[in-house]
Design a protein around this motif. Structure first.
Motif, PDB file in Angstrom:
ATOM      1  N   LEU A 145       0.760  -1.292   0.049  1.00  0.00           N
ATOM      2  CA  LEU A 145      -0.087  -0.039   0.006  1.00  0.00           C
ATOM      3  C   LEU A 145       0.686   1.213  -0.003  1.00  0.00           C
ATOM      4  O   LEU A 145       0.566   2.282  -0.125  1.00  0.00           O
ATOM      5  N   GLY A 146       2.337   1.160   0.126  1.00  0.00           N
ATOM      6  CA  GLY A 146       3.039   2.263   0.043  1.00  0.00           C
ATOM      7  C   GLY A 146       3.429   2.886   1.351  1.00  0.00           C
ATOM      8  O   GLY A 146       4.028   3.883   1.357  1.00  0.00           O
ATOM      9  N   VAL A 147       3.319   2.156   2.281  1.00  0.00           N
ATOM     10  CA  VAL A 147       3.899   2.769   3.559  1.00  0.00           C
ATOM     11  C   VAL A 147       5.184   2.158   3.766  1.00  0.00           C
ATOM     12  O   VAL A 147       5.748   0.893   4.083  1.00  0.00           O
ATOM     13  N   GLN A 148       6.185   3.270   3.642  1.00  0.00           N
ATOM     14  CA  GLN A 148       7.451   3.076   3.339  1.00  0.00           C
ATOM     15  C   GLN A 148       8.053   2.653   4.897  1.00  0.00           C
ATOM     16  O   GLN A 148       7.790   3.537   5.580  1.00  0.00           O
ATOM     17  N   SER A 149       9.016   1.692   5.137  1.00  0.00           N
ATOM     18  CA  SER A 149       9.773   1.372   6.494  1.00  0.00           C
ATOM     19  C   SER A 149      11.354   1.584   6.153  1.00  0.00           C
ATOM     20  O   SER A 149      12.031   0.851   6.430  1.00  0.00           O
ATOM     21  N   SER A 150      11.635   2.753   5.558  1.00  0.00           N
ATOM     22  CA  SER A 150      13.025   2.878   5.274  1.00  0.00           C
ATOM     23  C   SER A 150      13.727   3.243   6.593  1.00  0.00           C
ATOM     24  O   SER A 150      13.393   3.578   7.594  1.00  0.00           O
ATOM     25  N   ALA A 151      15.207   3.006   6.534  1.00  0.00           N
ATOM     26  CA  ALA A 151      16.026   3.324   7.854  1.00  0.00           C
ATOM     27  C   ALA A 151      16.164   4.712   7.937  1.00  0.00           C
ATOM     28  O   ALA A 151      16.455   5.471   7.141  1.00  0.00           O
ATOM     29  N   PRO A 152      15.964   5.206   9.123  1.00  0.00           N
ATOM     30  CA  PRO A 152      16.026   6.521   9.715  1.00  0.00           C
ATOM     31  C   PRO A 152      17.381   6.848   9.705  1.00  0.00           C
ATOM     32  O   PRO A 152      18.303   6.138   9.716  1.00  0.00           O
ATOM     33  N   PRO A 153      17.641   8.306   9.723  1.00  0.00           N
ATOM     34  CA  PRO A 153      18.956   8.829   9.461  1.00  0.00           C
ATOM     35  C   PRO A 153      19.715   8.336  10.928  1.00  0.00           C
ATOM     36  O   PRO A 153      19.215   7.950  11.737  1.00  0.00           O
ATOM     37  N   PRO A 154      21.052   8.619  11.043  1.00  0.00           N
ATOM     38  CA  PRO A 154      21.761   8.335  12.219  1.00  0.00           C
ATOM     39  C   PRO A 154      21.547   9.290  13.254  1.00  0.00           C
ATOM     40  O   PRO A 154      21.321  10.508  13.064  1.00  0.00           O
ATOM     41  N   GLY A 155      21.380   8.688  14.436  1.00  0.00           N
ATOM     42  CA  GLY A 155      20.737   9.420  15.605  1.00  0.00           C
ATOM     43  C   GLY A 155      19.472   9.423  15.693  1.00  0.00           C
ATOM     44  O   GLY A 155      18.776  10.416  16.822  1.00  0.00           O
ATOM     45  N   PHE A 156      18.538   8.842  15.128  1.00  0.00           N
ATOM     46  CA  PHE A 156      17.150   8.873  15.015  1.00  0.00           C
ATOM     47  C   PHE A 156      16.537   7.587  15.666  1.00  0.00           C
ATOM     48  O   PHE A 156      17.193   6.529  15.172  1.00  0.00           O
ATOM     49  N   LEU A 157      15.503   7.662  16.356  1.00  0.00           N
ATOM     50  CA  LEU A 157      14.954   6.491  17.001  1.00  0.00           C
ATOM     51  C   LEU A 157      13.382   6.869  16.668  1.00  0.00           C
ATOM     52  O   LEU A 157      12.817   7.595  17.034  1.00  0.00           O
ATOM     53  N   VAL A 158      13.093   5.675  15.946  1.00  0.00           N
ATOM     54  CA  VAL A 158      11.504   5.477  15.660  1.00  0.00           C
ATOM     55  C   VAL A 158      10.905   4.624  16.416  1.00  0.00           C
ATOM     56  O   VAL A 158      11.264   3.302  16.598  1.00  0.00           O
ATOM     57  N   ALA A 159       9.716   4.919  17.124  1.00  0.00           N
ATOM     58  CA  ALA A 159       8.985   3.975  18.230  1.00  0.00           C
ATOM     59  C   ALA A 159       8.306   3.048  17.062  1.00  0.00           C
ATOM     60  O   ALA A 159       7.938   2.997  15.627  1.00  0.00           O
ATOM     61  N   PRO A 160       8.193   1.818  17.547  1.00  0.00           N
ATOM     62  CA  PRO A 160       7.384   0.550  16.915  1.00  0.00           C
ATOM     63  C   PRO A 160       6.051   0.785  16.583  1.00  0.00           C
ATOM     64  O   PRO A 160       5.586   1.731  17.148  1.00  0.00           O
ATOM     65  N   CYS A 161       5.687   0.218  15.670  1.00  0.00           N
ATOM     66  CA  CYS A 161       4.109   0.141  15.358  1.00  0.00           C
ATOM     67  C   CYS A 161       3.219  -0.134  16.432  1.00  0.00           C
ATOM     68  O   CYS A 161       3.557  -1.141  17.275  1.00  0.00           O
ATOM     69  N   SER A 162       2.264   0.568  16.498  1.00  0.00           N
ATOM     70  CA  SER A 162       1.192   0.438  17.332  1.00  0.00           C
ATOM     71  C   SER A 162       0.018  -0.793  17.070  1.00  0.00           C
ATOM     72  O   SER A 162       0.276  -1.302  16.045  1.00  0.00           O
TER      73      SER A 162
END
Length: 525
Positions: free
Chosen positions: A366-383
């Motif tokens: 469906l186009g929901v991209q899960s690309s790697a974030p830049p260095p120093g970024f922390l992305v919360a896991p999916c709810s």
């Protein structure tokens, strides 16, 4: 002699009267009643769409916590000082929930909370925390120097980037080889559509060996429906399921004696879909794209069955997906076969394991991209919904741009077609649809520039629906294949018997008028 002259004069007047009626009344009436009706179209506005320049704007609010900026820095940077609520939280997740409760951001906007450099809320190697909502926590050194670059990075991760816009326009813009590689992941997703059909299929090739049970209805309500509910602003979704017996993959897996298992390598995966697709069926009543998710339970003679990647390594999920088609997961049940097993063996599918794989494939398709974030970024896991608020916004940005580009291409192509082929009928309904599409496009572009993502998406959906209804209207084909030789074949038998006597009479009148003129000239001489 006088009577003959009167009769001749009367005949001339009758011929002239008939000719006058035919020329003055008949020809215009025939022309008016047989002309191709072509309603007015906003051609100038359509031509302006061909040179359309999109400008995307997103509202970003930067909020500074107490102790983040010094009094001297406050003079240089317009700041908002808020209660240090996040500083008293034990984790970034708790802080994200507290800040969301404090202020809920509208669709398409972001709020970045800048915390002091000495804060221990974030881990040491993390400078930016992106939560489930439309908020981010930012901790930076040298505030004035590094604030703007970090805000741009946050905006590219949570809203849109150049790569996202390029991918949305990939079908209408010529791309360089480098750009094609950068948008390869996005090209796996389905194109924007008003609706999607999702089909879950259970393939049991050996019902004599095992009787498979799966609670697909409960699994869809638990794992899939929350995601589709959140994606409701983008499209309508319909779900169905089916069980196919004696359905084989179409390829013979190879036996790996070192692992005592059968394997499918990456080269043979391309040959799996076509034989299976022939048995899936399709919803002929709908023109929406179909997303197929297949759960394959290998037969007892080819179990266990493992999928290998191009590096000959075993795929942990034991599944693969096909771009713009769907995904297939192999579910091994050889562990249920004991030495005293009675066939067919009753097997209950672990739906949590299966839906975890299908949910990840559905996000990608469906186009929901899960690309790697830049260095120093922390992305919360999916709810539990499987989609963060900012991920929904990111998808809405790209879908809106794609809809605007698609509707623009459709309308301009239709205008060029109607201009080149003059005998195509343009009825009032088509003209209304074209005008509606142009108006919706203009409103969508204006809302994009203003940063109103929700309204822009709605107008873009209206534009693409109106443009496609106009382009595929069946009335456009009524006179498209009506060549000129058929017109002559119809009109000549009708007009020739009537026109020949009139023309001969007119020629005779002209001849007599010339004869009288010569006689008068001779008498004068």
């Amino acid at each position: 002699m006088a009577t003959t002259e009167v009769e001749r004069r009367r005949g001339q007047l009758a011929a002239l009267s008939i000719a006058a009626v035919v020329i003055i009344v008949g020809v215009p009436l025939w022309w008016r009643t047989t002309e191709t009706y072509r309603a007015w179209l906003p051609v100038n506005q359509i031509n302006e769409l061909a040179n359309l320049q999109l400008q995307l704007s997103a509202d970003v609010e930067v909020v500074f916590a107490r102790g983040t900026v010094t009094p001297e820095q406050q003079k240089k940077v317009p700041t908002q000082v808020v209660i240090s609520l996040c500083l008293f939280c034990s984790s970034p997740l708790e802080a994200d929930l507290s800040l969301h409760t404090l202020s809920e951001s509208p669709c398409g906007s972001l709020v970045v909370y800048v915390i002091p450099e000495s804060s221990t809320l974030l881990p040491e190697d993390v400078d930016v925390y992106i939560g489930q909502r439309r908020t981010a926590l930012l901790r930076i050194e040298q505030l004035l120097a590094h604030l703007e670059p970090r805000i741009k990075q946050v905006l590219q991760v949570m809203s849109f980037s150049h790569t996202d816009i390029t991918a949305a326009l990939s079908d209408r813009v010529r791309l360089s080889p480098g750009n094609k590689e950068s948008i390869a992941d996005s090209m796996r997703a389905f194109k924007s559509s008003p609706g999607y059909e999702i089909t879950f299929s259970l393939l049991n090739p050996d019902p004599k060996s095992h009787r498979v049970h799966w609670d697909i209805e409960g699994a869809v309500q638990t794992y899939i429906q929350p995601l589709l509910t959140k994606l409701a602003p983008l499209a309508n979704f319909s779900i169905d399921s089916q069980t196919l017996y004696y359905a084989m993959l179409g390829v013979n897996p190879r036996y790996d004696s070192s692992r005592s298992a059968y394997t499918l390598n990456s080269d043979s995966l391309a040959h799996v879909i076509n034989p299976v697709e022939a048995r899936l069926g399709s919803n002929a009543a709908s023109s929406n794209p179909v997303l197929n998710f297949l759960l394959y339970v290998p037969d007892a003679h080819h179990s266990p069955l493992h999928i290998h990647d191009h590096k000959k390594q075993e795929v942990l999920s034991n599944a693969f997906h096909s771009p713009r088609w769907g995904g297939i997961m192999v579910y091994n049940v050889n562990g249920f076969y004991g030495p005293e097993a009675v066939f067919p063996v009753d097997i209950n599918i672990n739906m949590a394991k299966v839906m975890g794989v299908f949910l990840a494939q559905l996000r990608l398709l469906l186009g929901v991209q899960s690309s790697a974030p830049p260095p120093g970024f922390l992305v919360a896991p999916c709810s539990s919904t499987g989609l963060a608020d900012w991920e929904l916004d990111r998808l809405m940005w790209s879908r809106t741009v794609e809809n605007v580009a698609t509707a623009t291409t459709t309308i301009t192509s239709l205008a060029q077609l109607l201009d080149q082929i003059g005998n195509i009928v343009i009825n009032d309904n088509i003209a209304q649809q074209v005008s509606s599409a142009v108006t919706s496009l203009q409103l969508a572009v204006a809302e994009l520039e203003a940063g109103n993502l929700g309204f822009a998406l709605q107008y873009s959906k209206e534009a693409i629906l109106a443009s496609e209804r106009a382009f595929f209207d069946p009335s456009l084909l009524h006179l498209l294949y009506f060549p000129d030789d058929q017109k002559f074949a119809i009109y000549i038998p009708l007009f020739l018997p009537m026109c020949v006597p009139i023309l001969l009479s007119l020629l005779k009148i002209v001849s007599e008028a010339r004869q009288k003129r010569r006689e008068r000239q001779a008498k004068k001489d």
